[in-house]
Design a protein around this motif. Structure first.
Motif, mmCIF file in Angstrom:
data_model
loop_
_atom_site.group_PDB
_atom_site.id
_atom_site.type_symbol
_atom_site.label_atom_id
_atom_site.label_comp_id
_atom_site.label_asym_id
_atom_site.label_seq_id
_atom_site.Cartn_x
_atom_site.Cartn_y
_atom_site.Cartn_z
ATOM 1 N N THR A 1 7.629 9.648 4.930
ATOM 2 C CA THR A 1 8.733 10.604 4.910
ATOM 3 C C THR A 1 8.533 11.605 6.051
ATOM 4 N N LYS A 2 9.537 12.378 6.345
ATOM 5 C CA LYS A 2 9.502 13.277 7.515
ATOM 6 C C LYS A 2 9.549 14.749 7.125
ATOM 7 N N LYS A 3 9.007 15.067 6.000
ATOM 8 C CA LYS A 3 9.002 16.444 5.549
ATOM 9 C C LYS A 3 8.035 17.280 6.386
ATOM 10 N N MET A 4 8.441 18.524 6.722
ATOM 11 C CA MET A 4 7.575 19.440 7.462
ATOM 12 C C MET A 4 6.941 20.431 6.496
ATOM 13 N N CYS A 5 5.627 20.633 6.653
ATOM 14 C CA CYS A 5 4.893 21.548 5.783
ATOM 15 C C CYS A 5 4.216 22.616 6.628
ATOM 16 N N SER A 6 4.033 23.769 6.025
ATOM 17 C CA SER A 6 3.386 24.857 6.759
ATOM 18 C C SER A 6 1.868 24.683 6.793
ATOM 19 N N ASP A 7 1.317 23.972 5.818
ATOM 20 C CA ASP A 7 -0.135 23.758 5.740
ATOM 21 C C ASP A 7 -0.469 22.276 5.833
ATOM 22 N N ASN A 8 -1.693 22.019 6.247
ATOM 23 C CA ASN A 8 -2.291 20.678 6.207
ATOM 24 C C ASN A 8 -1.632 19.651 7.117
ATOM 25 N N VAL B 1 0.844 -1.176 0.000
ATOM 26 C CA VAL B 1 0.000 0.000 0.000
ATOM 27 C C VAL B 1 0.886 1.235 0.000
ATOM 28 N N ASN B 2 0.472 2.256 -0.687
ATOM 29 C CA ASN B 2 1.217 3.510 -0.704
ATOM 30 C C ASN B 2 0.246 4.662 -0.943
ATOM 31 N N GLY B 3 0.702 5.863 -0.662
ATOM 32 C CA GLY B 3 -0.156 7.012 -0.868
ATOM 33 C C GLY B 3 0.479 8.304 -0.402
ATOM 34 N N PHE B 4 -0.379 9.311 -0.242
ATOM 35 C CA PHE B 4 0.061 10.649 0.154
ATOM 36 C C PHE B 4 -0.837 11.125 1.276
ATOM 37 N N LEU B 5 -0.226 11.604 2.370
ATOM 38 C CA LEU B 5 -0.984 12.005 3.554
ATOM 39 C C LEU B 5 -1.454 13.454 3.520
ATOM 40 N N GLY B 6 -0.843 14.245 2.664
ATOM 41 C CA GLY B 6 -1.159 15.669 2.601
ATOM 42 C C GLY B 6 0.100 16.504 2.579
ATOM 43 N N CYS B 7 1.170 15.932 3.161
ATOM 44 C CA CYS B 7 2.480 16.564 3.146
ATOM 45 C C CYS B 7 3.557 15.529 2.817
ATOM 46 N N ASN C 1 4.667 11.351 1.815
ATOM 47 C CA ASN C 1 4.280 10.080 1.209
ATOM 48 C C ASN C 1 4.365 8.973 2.255
ATOM 49 N N PHE C 2 3.590 7.908 2.071
ATOM 50 C CA PHE C 2 3.678 6.779 2.990
ATOM 51 C C PHE C 2 3.627 5.479 2.197
ATOM 52 N N SER C 3 4.038 4.404 2.822
ATOM 53 C CA SER C 3 3.995 3.073 2.206
ATOM 54 C C SER C 3 3.906 2.036 3.317
ATOM 55 N N GLY C 4 3.557 0.814 2.953
ATOM 56 C CA GLY C 4 3.442 -0.243 3.943
ATOM 57 C C GLY C 4 2.862 -1.492 3.317
ATOM 58 N N SER C 5 2.299 -2.345 4.140
ATOM 59 C CA SER C 5 1.690 -3.594 3.692
ATOM 60 C C SER C 5 0.236 -3.640 4.143
#
Length: 272
Positions: free
Chosen positions: A222-229, A194-200, A202-206
Motif C-alpha cells: 500500500t502507499k500510505k505515508m506515515c510520520s514515523d518508521n 506471502v504477506n505482512g506489514f513493513l512498519g507503515c 501492508n505488503f503481499s506477493g509470492s
C-alpha cells in the motif's frame, strides 16, 4: 494307697509342665538366636556409597526440585536395567548435593557391570542429568565422596515451520526493530503467497523455496505515508528484495542474502 497315687500323679504333671516350659524356652531361645544371626548378616551385607552431585552453572533451582541417585545393574543387554537401590532427596540449597546411598553388598558381583546415575527433576521434568557412565565398583580405588557432574538438559524447542507461522521482526540490518503501533511481520502461506506489514504499509506477493533458498516475487505494498518508521519500512522492503536464503532454529527465523549474511531476524508468535 489312693492318696499315694494322687501325689504321684501330681508330681508327674508338675514334671511334665517343667519339661514343656524348658522345651518352649529352648525353642524361643533358638528362634531369637536365629533372628539375631539373620539381623547380623543383613547388617554386615548392608553398606553405602557417599555421592556428591553437582553442576557447573550457577542456576538456582525452582522450589520443589528433587535429586534422584540410582545404582543399577546394567550387565544384561537390550533389557531394562535392574535397580539395586535409589535415593530421592529434596533440593533446598546450592550444589554440591551429598547423598548417602545405602545398598545390599551381597547383590554386587565382580562379574557384573553397574551404573551410578543422578538427575534433578521438578514436577516430573528433568532439569539436570548425568551423561557419563559411572561404575564405582570398576575403579581400582573408590574415592569418597564419589563425584558425579550433572549437565543441564536442553530446553530448546523443536524447529517451527516456515509456513503458516506469524514471524515478528526482531532485527533489521542488525538494528533492533522499533515498534510504535504495530510490529513489522511476515507470513508465508502454504499456497506460496506471502504477506505482512513493513512498519507503515501492508505488503503481499509470492514466494518459492528449494531447500534453504527462497525467492520473493511480485511484491506490492500500500502507499500510505506515515510520520514515523518510514526509514525502518524502507529497510524492511530492502531486506525482502535481497533475501535469497532462510534458516530456522527453534522459534527464530533468519532471512539472508546470497552470501549468507543475515539481513533480518524474526521470532515466531502464537495467538490464543
Amino acid at each position: 494307697m489312693e492318696k499315694h497315687q494322687a501325689v504321684s500323679s501330681r508330681k508327674k504333671a508338675v514334671a511334665g509342665i517343667g519339661l514343656l516350659a524348658l522345651s518352649a524356652f529352648a525353642v524361643t531361645g533358638c528362634g531369637e538366636q536365629t533372628k539375631s544371626t539373620e539381623n547380623t548378616e543383613i547388617a554386615e551385607a548392608t553398606t553405602s556409597l557417599t555421592i556428591q552431585a553437582s553442576y557447573k552453572d550457577r542456576s538456582m533451582l525452582r522450589p520443589g526440585s528433587q535429586l534422584i541417585v540410582t545404582l543399577s545393574n546394567v550387565s544384561k543387554m537390550d533389557v531394562k536395567a535392574d535397580i539395586i537401590t535409589q535415593e530421592v532427596i529434596d533440593v533446598t540449597q546450592a550444589p554440591p548435593f551429598t547423598v548417602e546411598l545405602i545398598y545390599d553388598a551381597s547383590k554386587i558381583s565382580d562379574k557384573h557391570r553397574y551404573s551410578l546415575s543422578a538427575r534433578i527433576i521438578n514436577k516430573d521434568k528433568v532439569l539436570y542429568t548425568s551423561t557419563t557412565n559411572h561404575d564405582p565398583f570398576a575403579e581400582s580405588q573408590l574415592t569418597t565422596p564419589y563425584k558425579i557432574e550433572l549437565s543441564k538438559v536442553s530446553t530448546q524447542k523443536p524447529d517451527v515451520t516456515l509456513t503458516n507461522t506469524y514471524w515478528k521482526a526482531i532485527t533489521i540490518n542488525a538494528q533492533t526493530v522499533n515498534v510504535t503501533t504495530k510490529e513489522p511481520f511476515i507470513q508465508f502461506n502454504k499456497d506460496h503467497r506471502v504477506n505482512g506489514f513493513l512498519g507503515c504499509n501492508n505488503f503481499s506477493g509470492s514466494y518459492s523455496t528449494e531447500q534453504q533458498t527462497i525467492t520473493l516475487s511480485q511484491l506490492a505494498s500500500t502507499k500510505k505515508m506515515c510520520s514515523d518508521n518510514m526509514s525502518q519500512e524502507a529497510a524492511m522492503s530492502d531486506v525482502l528484495s535481497k533475501t535469497s536464503k532462510w534458516e530456522i532454529t527453534g522459534e527464530s527465523l533468519k532471512l539472508k542474502n546470497s552470501r549468507g549474511n543475515t539481513l533480518a531476524t524474526f521470532s515466531a508468535v502464537y495467538f490464543n
